[in-house]
Design an enzyme around this catalytic site. Structure first.
Site, PDB file in Angstrom:
ATOM      1  N   LYS A 245      -0.647   0.746  -1.279  1.00  0.00           N
ATOM      2  CA  LYS A 245      -0.029   1.584  -0.250  1.00  0.00           C
ATOM      3  C   LYS A 245       1.377   1.914  -0.701  1.00  0.00           C
ATOM      4  CE  LYS A 245      -1.193   3.005   3.980  1.00  0.00           C
ATOM      5  NZ  LYS A 245      -2.577   3.069   4.503  1.00  0.00           N
TER       6      LYS A 245
HETATM    7  N1  GLU Z   1      -4.118   6.434   4.400  1.00  0.00           N
HETATM    8  C1  GLU Z   1      -5.535   6.337   4.591  1.00  0.00           C
HETATM    9  C2  GLU Z   1      -5.938   4.920   4.935  1.00  0.00           C
HETATM   10  O1  GLU Z   1      -5.159   4.153   5.475  1.00  0.00           O
HETATM   11  C3  GLU Z   1      -6.318   6.941   3.426  1.00  0.00           C
HETATM   12  C4  GLU Z   1      -6.063   6.326   2.092  1.00  0.00           C
HETATM   13  C5  GLU Z   1      -6.703   7.092   0.927  1.00  0.00           C
HETATM   14  O2  GLU Z   1      -7.405   8.064   1.173  1.00  0.00           O
HETATM   15  O3  GLU Z   1      -6.469   6.688  -0.213  1.00  0.00           O
HETATM   16  O4  GLU Z   1      -7.068   4.519   4.779  1.00  0.00           O
END
Ligand code: GLU
Length: 410
Positions: A102
């Protein structure tokens, strides 16, 4: 309890049930790599503001690191670290070949101009460019970022390394994004909720649903839940909420929101606060905004029979226990909101193949994976007599631990 302590709490419980040895537990409990950078940005008034940015790679045993980028005032090291770990478990549970990561920049994008946002995104991309890569770590949108942010990130990366569409997912379709990615998280939430109601022996059609949050996830969950026959009785955003016991007129609501930029003050509903929405008398409650909204303060007043975690971490561990004791079913975030990263996986595959799928294929594949993962979680919860969250963590942690073991990490 900080966000990382909350995420780690559920992991350690799973590690206990799976009897992970100490080495494995230690590897899976902490991040593989944590990059913190300064992001200086020239603001429109000529001043320089220095933001703090992060990219945290939690675990890569199952594949390249994968997860979104959050722009939010609360996005500090602890929060991003927690979200990175949740991505590892989510990606393992939905069975896409990714590890978890993240990113975040601690800023308030709502107070920034488009130009400031673009300069921030480009500088942040340059600062983290050493640790990302198509086969290394692939960012995507999260709270406060969107397809436009991904377009800037792809362009900034491309200036350095040449055309590389697979460096980020959640891009505009014109730049190599996938059809269906925009609505994928909301669609996944609805598919998972439908499957959950089936397994619980209740009806989705006609169910009274309250949804907190009207961003990308909440908006699409609202539209698609109504299309699938549920009655959306309440929605809210940062400006407040609106409630109609007979079901909201979503078309009229969309028009109202275009004019006033909030769902609050809608003539077709009664006004209510975000806190009130959580305590409404309804069948299914979908927190789709931020973390930590159902806590020890309000968990004993939740009236829904099913809580579906469309946001990451909306129910904290203490509240989770209270809801369990009250026989309120909690469908955990790592299952319920996995539709976004699932279609991110399809986007990445399309970029690598340089071949675009049709929307129907994307939606069919998403449906297949969401139903399979939901059924796997229900099956395990029934056979092991655990909650759905425990079952989801057990499946995910077991898969990652196994991958780490056969790679020879431990
Ligand atoms: N931000 C989204 C999540 O928390 C998508 C992450 C992604 O597509 O890599 O799952």
């Amino acid at each position: 309890m900080t966000p990382f302590e909350a995420a780690t709490f559920f992991f350690h419980k799973a590690a206990d049930r799976l009897r992970l040895n100490d080495h494995r537990r230690e590897i899976l409990a902490s991040s593989y790599r944590e990059l913190a950078v300064q992001v200086p940005v020239r603001m429109d008034d000529g001043s320089i503001q220095v933001f703090r940015g992060y990219r945290i790679q939690h675990n890569g045993a199952r594949g390249p690191y994968k997860g979104g980028i959050r722009y939010h005032p609360s996005a500090d090291l602890d929060e991003v670290r927690a979200l990175a770990a949740l991505m590892t478990w989510k990606n393992a549970l939905i069975d896409v070949p990714f590890g978890g990561a993240k990113g975040g920049v601690q800023c308030d994008p709502r107070r920034m101009s488009s130009g400031e946002n673009q300069r921030l995104s480009r500088r942040f991309t340059a600062m983290i460019s050493y640790v990302i890569g198509v086969n290394r770590d692939i960012p995507a949108p999260d709270m406060g970022t969107n397809a436009q942010t991904m377009a800037w990130m792809m362009d900034a990366y491309g200036q350095k390394y040449g055309y590389t569409p697979g460096i980020v997912t959640g891009k505009p379709v014109e730049l190599g994004g996938s059809p269906g990615r925009e609505e994928a998280t909301g669609r996944g939430v609805v598919i998972c909720t439908q499957e959950a109601t089936k397994r619980l022996g209740t009806d989705f059609a006609g169910a009274r649903i309250a949804i907190q949050g009207f961003g990308n996830v909440g908006y699409w969950a609202t539209q698609l839940a109504a299309q699938a026959g549920a009655s959306v009785v309440a929605v809210s955003d940062v400006g407040g909420g609106t409630y109609n016991s007979g079901g909201l007129d979503l078309e009229a609501l969309s028009r109202h929101r275009l004019e006033s930029e909030t769902v609050a003050e809608f003539a077709g509903g009664e006004k209510l606060t975000n806190e009130d929405l959580l305590e409404l008398d309804c069948d299914i409650l979908i927190p789709a905004a931020i973390q930590d909204v159902i806590t020890s303060r309000n968990a004993d007043r939740i009236k829904a029979k099913i809580v579906v975690e469309a946001a990451n971490g909306p129910v904290n561990p203490v509240a989770d226990q209270i809801l369990n004791d009250r026989n309120i079913v909690v469908v955990p975030d790592i299952l319920a909101n996995a539709g976004g990263v699932t279609v991110s996986y399809f986007e990445w595959v399309q970029n690598i193949q340089q071949f675009q799928w049709e929307l129907q294929q994307v939606n069919d594949e998403l449906h297949k994976r969401m139903v399979a993962a939901t059924d796997a979680v229900f099956d395990r919860s029934e056979s092991e007599k655990t909650t759905l969250r425990e079952a989801a963590f057990d499946i995910a942690v077991d898969r990652v631990a196994h991958a780490a073991e056969i790679r020879g990490y431990v």
